[in-house]
Motif scaffolding. Structure first.
Motif, mmCIF file in Angstrom:
data_model
loop_
_atom_site.group_PDB
_atom_site.id
_atom_site.type_symbol
_atom_site.label_atom_id
_atom_site.label_comp_id
_atom_site.label_asym_id
_atom_site.label_seq_id
_atom_site.Cartn_x
_atom_site.Cartn_y
_atom_site.Cartn_z
ATOM 1 N N MET A 1 0.857 -1.196 0.000
ATOM 2 C CA MET A 1 0.000 0.000 0.000
ATOM 3 C C MET A 1 0.886 1.235 0.000
ATOM 4 S SD MET A 1 -2.921 1.113 2.754
ATOM 5 C CE MET A 1 -3.838 -0.391 2.434
ATOM 6 N N GLY A 2 1.042 1.927 -1.122
ATOM 7 C CA GLY A 2 1.887 3.090 -1.220
ATOM 8 C C GLY A 2 3.335 2.719 -1.481
ATOM 9 N N LYS A 3 4.219 3.727 -1.478
ATOM 10 C CA LYS A 3 5.630 3.529 -1.787
ATOM 11 C C LYS A 3 6.427 3.346 -0.504
ATOM 12 C CE LYS A 3 5.333 6.268 -6.024
ATOM 13 N NZ LYS A 3 5.853 7.447 -6.763
ATOM 14 N N ASP A 4 7.604 2.743 -0.658
ATOM 15 C CA ASP A 4 8.503 2.502 0.468
ATOM 16 C C ASP A 4 9.639 3.524 0.402
ATOM 17 O OD1 ASP A 4 10.174 1.632 2.417
ATOM 18 O OD2 ASP A 4 10.372 -0.422 1.666
ATOM 19 N N SER A 5 9.654 4.447 1.363
ATOM 20 C CA SER A 5 10.686 5.483 1.382
ATOM 21 C C SER A 5 11.947 5.025 2.092
ATOM 22 C CB SER A 5 10.160 6.736 2.088
ATOM 23 O OG SER A 5 10.005 6.490 3.485
ATOM 24 N N GLY A 6 11.849 3.889 2.785
ATOM 25 C CA GLY A 6 12.963 3.429 3.585
ATOM 26 C C GLY A 6 12.942 3.979 4.997
ATOM 27 N N ILE A 7 11.970 4.855 5.280
ATOM 28 C CA ILE A 7 11.796 5.410 6.625
ATOM 29 C C ILE A 7 10.535 4.775 7.193
ATOM 30 C CG2 ILE A 7 11.568 7.504 8.015
ATOM 31 C CD1 ILE A 7 12.776 9.030 5.624
ATOM 32 N N GLY A 8 10.716 3.742 7.989
ATOM 33 C CA GLY A 8 9.598 2.906 8.390
ATOM 34 C C GLY A 8 8.453 3.642 9.050
ATOM 35 N N VAL A 9 8.754 4.485 10.036
ATOM 36 C CA VAL A 9 7.679 5.155 10.766
ATOM 37 C C VAL A 9 6.907 6.102 9.856
ATOM 38 C CG1 VAL A 9 9.148 7.058 11.596
ATOM 39 C CG2 VAL A 9 7.146 6.373 12.912
ATOM 40 N N LEU A 10 7.604 6.749 8.915
ATOM 41 C CA LEU A 10 6.929 7.644 7.971
ATOM 42 C C LEU A 10 6.001 6.860 7.056
ATOM 43 C CD1 LEU A 10 6.512 10.385 6.589
ATOM 44 C CD2 LEU A 10 8.570 9.910 5.242
ATOM 45 N N ASP A 11 6.489 5.748 6.518
ATOM 46 C CA ASP A 11 5.670 4.944 5.614
ATOM 47 C C ASP A 11 4.423 4.421 6.315
ATOM 48 O OD1 ASP A 11 7.476 5.372 3.587
ATOM 49 O OD2 ASP A 11 8.549 3.492 3.911
ATOM 50 N N LYS A 12 4.573 4.025 7.576
ATOM 51 C CA LYS A 12 3.418 3.516 8.327
ATOM 52 C C LYS A 12 2.398 4.619 8.586
ATOM 53 C CE LYS A 12 6.177 -0.084 10.558
ATOM 54 N NZ LYS A 12 6.907 -0.467 11.790
ATOM 55 N N ALA A 13 2.880 5.822 8.900
ATOM 56 C CA ALA A 13 1.971 6.938 9.140
ATOM 57 C C ALA A 13 1.220 7.315 7.864
ATOM 58 C CB ALA A 13 2.743 8.140 9.673
ATOM 59 N N VAL A 14 1.946 7.335 6.744
ATOM 60 C CA VAL A 14 1.301 7.649 5.473
ATOM 61 C C VAL A 14 0.291 6.564 5.100
ATOM 62 C CG1 VAL A 14 1.691 7.938 2.987
ATOM 63 C CG2 VAL A 14 3.214 9.051 4.634
ATOM 64 N N MET A 15 0.611 5.314 5.403
ATOM 65 C CA MET A 15 -0.328 4.230 5.142
ATOM 66 C C MET A 15 -1.628 4.446 5.928
ATOM 67 S SD MET A 15 0.233 0.100 5.403
ATOM 68 C CE MET A 15 0.963 0.193 7.035
ATOM 69 N N ILE A 16 -1.515 4.877 7.162
ATOM 70 C CA ILE A 16 -2.707 5.159 7.966
ATOM 71 C C ILE A 16 -3.530 6.279 7.338
ATOM 72 C CG2 ILE A 16 -3.466 6.132 10.176
ATOM 73 C CD1 ILE A 16 -1.232 4.501 11.507
ATOM 74 N N LEU A 17 -2.858 7.318 6.839
ATOM 75 C CA LEU A 17 -3.571 8.415 6.186
ATOM 76 C C LEU A 17 -4.353 7.924 4.971
ATOM 77 C CD1 LEU A 17 -0.912 11.275 6.320
ATOM 78 C CD2 LEU A 17 -3.003 11.100 7.669
ATOM 79 N N HIS A 18 -3.732 7.055 4.174
ATOM 80 C CA HIS A 18 -4.419 6.511 3.006
ATOM 81 C C HIS A 18 -5.634 5.675 3.425
ATOM 82 C CE1 HIS A 18 -1.950 7.665 -0.428
ATOM 83 N NE2 HIS A 18 -0.860 7.439 0.293
ATOM 84 N N VAL A 19 -5.477 4.896 4.468
ATOM 85 C CA VAL A 19 -6.564 4.017 4.899
ATOM 86 C C VAL A 19 -7.766 4.817 5.394
ATOM 87 C CG1 VAL A 19 -7.247 2.307 6.637
ATOM 88 C CG2 VAL A 19 -5.098 2.039 5.388
ATOM 89 N N VAL A 20 -7.525 5.811 6.256
ATOM 90 C CA VAL A 20 -8.661 6.569 6.796
ATOM 91 C C VAL A 20 -9.265 7.490 5.739
ATOM 92 C CG1 VAL A 20 -7.770 6.429 9.147
ATOM 93 C CG2 VAL A 20 -7.253 8.447 7.762
ATOM 94 N N ALA A 21 -8.491 7.814 4.687
ATOM 95 C CA ALA A 21 -9.064 8.582 3.583
ATOM 96 C C ALA A 21 -10.046 7.733 2.781
ATOM 97 C CB ALA A 21 -7.958 9.108 2.670
ATOM 98 N N ASP A 22 -9.795 6.424 2.728
ATOM 99 C CA ASP A 22 -10.691 5.523 2.000
ATOM 100 C C ASP A 22 -11.963 5.237 2.793
ATOM 101 O OD1 ASP A 22 -9.016 5.312 -0.171
ATOM 102 O OD2 ASP A 22 -8.015 3.506 0.561
ATOM 103 N N GLN A 23 -11.832 5.093 4.119
ATOM 104 C CA GLN A 23 -12.997 4.789 4.944
ATOM 105 C C GLN A 23 -12.676 5.085 6.406
ATOM 106 O OE1 GLN A 23 -13.236 0.524 4.086
ATOM 107 N NE2 GLN A 23 -12.387 0.082 6.105
ATOM 108 N N PRO A 24 -13.659 5.557 7.187
ATOM 109 C CA PRO A 24 -13.423 5.767 8.617
ATOM 110 C C PRO A 24 -13.052 4.450 9.290
ATOM 111 C CG PRO A 24 -15.468 6.821 7.912
ATOM 112 C CD PRO A 24 -15.020 5.949 6.773
ATOM 113 N N CYS A 25 -12.132 4.494 10.255
ATOM 114 C CA CYS A 25 -11.646 3.278 10.909
ATOM 115 C C CYS A 25 -11.523 3.472 12.407
ATOM 116 C CB CYS A 25 -10.258 2.899 10.378
ATOM 117 S SG CYS A 25 -10.226 2.272 8.688
ATOM 118 N N ASN A 26 -11.973 2.474 13.164
ATOM 119 C CA ASN A 26 -11.590 2.420 14.564
ATOM 120 C C ASN A 26 -10.257 1.674 14.648
ATOM 121 O OD1 ASN A 26 -12.137 -0.358 14.445
ATOM 122 N ND2 ASN A 26 -14.235 -0.075 15.178
ATOM 123 N N LEU A 27 -9.759 1.460 15.860
ATOM 124 C CA LEU A 27 -8.429 0.873 15.991
ATOM 125 C C LEU A 27 -8.380 -0.546 15.436
ATOM 126 C CD1 LEU A 27 -5.524 1.057 16.933
ATOM 127 C CD2 LEU A 27 -6.279 0.417 19.245
#
Length: 239
Positions: A1-27
């Motif tokens: 899901m998305g590109k890998d920048s090599g900065i793990g925490v950044l990629d994970k945060a961006v992945m969360i942004l993409h997910v909640v943009a697609d649909q509201p999510c609880n934990l």
């Protein structure tokens, strides 16, 4: 899901942004979609929430936050730039809060907000995302939306296709206590050089000041402001 920048925490945060943009999510839903451990997903989502990159809806699920809209709105935007030249005059003329909205999917985003210096106001921060289900700006944007979007919007809307047909005929919309109790508004469409509706100019304020038929009082002025923005978009050299 998305590109890998090599900065793990950044990629994970961006992945969360993409997910909640697609649909509201609880934990739990966020963990299911991203595959992140519960503690990691929670830590990153809460961190994004601190910066208002995500926020929570009425049921507590994460959704895109207002900072995303504000960042997008500050990028060079011909519609926004044209509105910034026209809307202060509308605010001075009416004495009410003035906004410019653009539709993004089934939401409307506030690109510009001009507030009166004193007194009661209907404050909508720039970057705010509002539903298309109610309000005069929502009705203007829905009136000229594509058929698929319109069908989706009408499922939850307080207005009907007949209402939108009237708006297309007269060229403006009004609302009283639709989006918020005690608030009235009037809106008109902004068009680009091809004639497509690309935004909506809106004034809003207390019903006690605006009246139960705010369009009778302010539609002419709102249309004039929308037309001024349209003219700048049609002839950018003059702006």
């Amino acid at each position: 899901m998305g590109k890998d920048s090599g900065i793990g925490v950044l990629d994970k945060a961006v992945m969360i942004l993409h997910v909640v943009a697609d649909q509201p999510c609880n934990l739990s839903e966020l963990c299911d979609v991203t595959g992140l451990p519960r503690a990691t997903a929670h830590r990153l989502a809460v961190g994004l929430e601190v910066h208002q990159l995500v926020t929570r809806d009425e049921s507590g699920r994460w959704i895109p936050g207002p900072t995303l809209g504000r960042l997008a709105a500050t990028a060079r935007d011909a519609v926004r730039e044209a509105a910034l030249l026209a809307l202060p005059r509308l605010q001075e003329t009416t004495g009410e809060s003035v906004q410019l909205y653009r539709r993004e999917g089934v939401e409307r985003v506030c690109l510009v907000a001009v507030e009166p210096p004193t007194g009661l106001r209907d404050t909508v921060p720039e970057g705010s995302r509002l539903p298309m289900s109610a309000g005069s700006a929502a009705k203007v944007l829905a009136a000229w939306a594509d058929p698929d979007t319109l069908r989706t919007v009408l499922n939850d809307a307080v207005y009907s296709e007949r209402t939108l047909a009237d708006i297309r005929r007269r060229g403006w919309a009004q609302s009283v206590a639709e989006r918020a109790a005690g608030v009235a508004s009037v809106s008109a469409p902004v068009r680009d050089g091809s004639g497509a509706v690309v935004a909506a100019v809106s004034i809003s304020g207390p019903v006690d000041r605006m009246g139960r038929r705010p369009g009778e009082k302010w539609a002419t002025d709102v249309i004039a402001a929308a037309d001024a923005i349209t003219a700048r978009l049609d002839s950018p050299a003059r702006s």
